[in-house]
Design a protein around this motif. Structure first.
Motif, PDB file in Angstrom:
ATOM      1  N   GLY A   8      -1.322   0.235  25.799  1.00 38.35           N
ATOM      2  CA  GLY A   8      -1.110   1.496  25.161  1.00 38.35           C
ATOM      3  C   GLY A   8       0.231   1.655  24.391  1.00 38.35           C
ATOM      4  O   GLY A   8       1.092   0.595  24.317  1.00 38.35           O
ATOM      5  N   GLY A   9       0.397   2.979  23.641  1.00 41.22           N
ATOM      6  CA  GLY A   9       1.446   2.839  22.601  1.00 41.22           C
ATOM      7  C   GLY A   9       2.049   4.046  22.796  1.00 41.22           C
ATOM      8  O   GLY A   9       1.581   5.140  23.001  1.00 41.22           O
ATOM      9  N   PRO A  37      -1.823   7.161  24.570  1.00 44.09           N
ATOM     10  CA  PRO A  37      -3.295   6.489  24.217  1.00 44.09           C
ATOM     11  C   PRO A  37      -3.180   5.025  24.418  1.00 44.09           C
ATOM     12  O   PRO A  37      -1.928   4.455  24.368  1.00 44.09           O
ATOM     13  CB  PRO A  37      -3.086   6.508  22.634  1.00 44.09           C
ATOM     14  N   LYS A  38      -4.295   4.631  25.250  1.00 42.80           N
ATOM     15  CA  LYS A  38      -4.182   3.292  25.978  1.00 42.80           C
ATOM     16  C   LYS A  38      -5.796   3.020  26.027  1.00 42.80           C
ATOM     17  O   LYS A  38      -6.501   3.754  25.898  1.00 42.80           O
ATOM     18  CB  LYS A  38      -3.441   3.176  27.074  1.00 42.80           C
ATOM     19  N   GLY A  39      -6.043   1.462  26.155  1.00 44.88           N
ATOM     20  CA  GLY A  39      -7.419   1.237  26.638  1.00 44.88           C
ATOM     21  C   GLY A  39      -7.474  -0.455  26.788  1.00 44.88           C
ATOM     22  O   GLY A  39      -6.490  -1.145  26.648  1.00 44.88           O
ATOM     23  N   ASN A  40      -8.577  -0.821  27.114  1.00 43.58           N
ATOM     24  CA  ASN A  40      -8.661  -2.101  27.555  1.00 43.58           C
ATOM     25  C   ASN A  40      -8.572  -3.148  26.269  1.00 43.58           C
ATOM     26  O   ASN A  40      -8.926  -2.931  25.233  1.00 43.58           O
ATOM     27  CB  ASN A  40     -10.110  -2.365  28.067  1.00 43.58           C
ATOM     28  N   GLU A  54      -5.639   0.930  19.590  1.00 40.45           N
ATOM     29  CA  GLU A  54      -5.963   2.202  20.705  1.00 40.45           C
ATOM     30  C   GLU A  54      -5.148   3.362  19.981  1.00 40.45           C
ATOM     31  O   GLU A  54      -5.877   4.487  19.938  1.00 40.45           O
ATOM     32  CB  GLU A  54      -5.450   1.780  21.698  1.00 40.45           C
ATOM     33  N   VAL A  55      -4.013   3.310  19.585  1.00 38.42           N
ATOM     34  CA  VAL A  55      -3.192   4.350  18.991  1.00 38.42           C
ATOM     35  C   VAL A  55      -3.806   4.873  18.067  1.00 38.42           C
ATOM     36  O   VAL A  55      -4.070   6.296  17.607  1.00 38.42           O
ATOM     37  CB  VAL A  55      -1.847   3.910  18.772  1.00 38.42           C
ATOM     38  N   HIS A  62      -1.517   5.482  12.285  1.00 42.18           N
ATOM     39  CA  HIS A  62      -1.331   4.020  12.431  1.00 42.18           C
ATOM     40  C   HIS A  62       0.141   3.835  13.043  1.00 42.18           C
ATOM     41  O   HIS A  62       1.024   4.505  12.778  1.00 42.18           O
ATOM     42  CB  HIS A  62      -1.024   3.246  11.058  1.00 42.18           C
ATOM     43  N   GLY A  63       0.314   2.625  13.793  1.00 43.07           N
ATOM     44  CA  GLY A  63       1.645   2.611  14.424  1.00 43.07           C
ATOM     45  C   GLY A  63       2.194   1.109  14.099  1.00 43.07           C
ATOM     46  O   GLY A  63       1.454   0.261  13.860  1.00 43.07           O
TER      47      GLY A  63
END
Length: 144
Positions: A8-9, A37-40, A54-55, A62-63
């Protein structure tokens, strides 16, 4: 015990002179439940790539990768009683293009809303202990 890996970010930027962080309200959660925000990880994807993806999917912004902040480890029970050991790697990201809340349609099931929270208050406002800790690290890094 099964293992799961996610990333995640902690997406930060300055908004009107104040440091803010992107937070999401997960689908099905009540007002005021904020998370990062996060995910597999997708097959062949590195954790930092997952965090950036994911972010964007969950916030609409955008990150740009800055650094790894740390891992959050916990155990949870799936429906059916299966125990899972989960590791979530969190990364500090600087916000780029995009507009908060422009959530991808496919993510609408997972994310109810996305908004900027004051970074200074994030360690208190986020719902989950491990995420509060990485938000505090991000706050300290961003202040430097």
């Amino acid at each position: 015990m099964e293992r799961e890996f996610s990333a995640g970010g902690v997406l930060v930027k300055r908004l009107r002179g104040r440091a803010v962080v992107a937070a999401i309200r997960p689908g099905g959660k009540p007002e005021g439940v904020w998370a990062l925000p996060k995910g597999n990880l997708d097959p062949g994807e590195r954790p930092e790539q997952t965090a950036v993806r994911e972010v964007l999917e969950e916030t609409g912004v955008h990150g740009r990768l800055v650094e790894k902040l740390g891992d959050v480890k916990y155990t949870y029970t799936r429906r059916g009683g299966e125990r899972v050991f989960k590791i979530v790697s969190f990364y500090l990201l600087r916000a780029g293009r995009g507009r908060i809340g422009r959530i991808e349609e496919a993510m609408r099931i997972e994310v109810e809303e996305a908004r900027w929270l004051p970074l200074e208050e994030a360690p208190r406002l986020l719902a989950y202990g491990g995420e509060r800790q990485v938000a505090a690290k991000a706050r300290d890094r961003f202040a430097e």
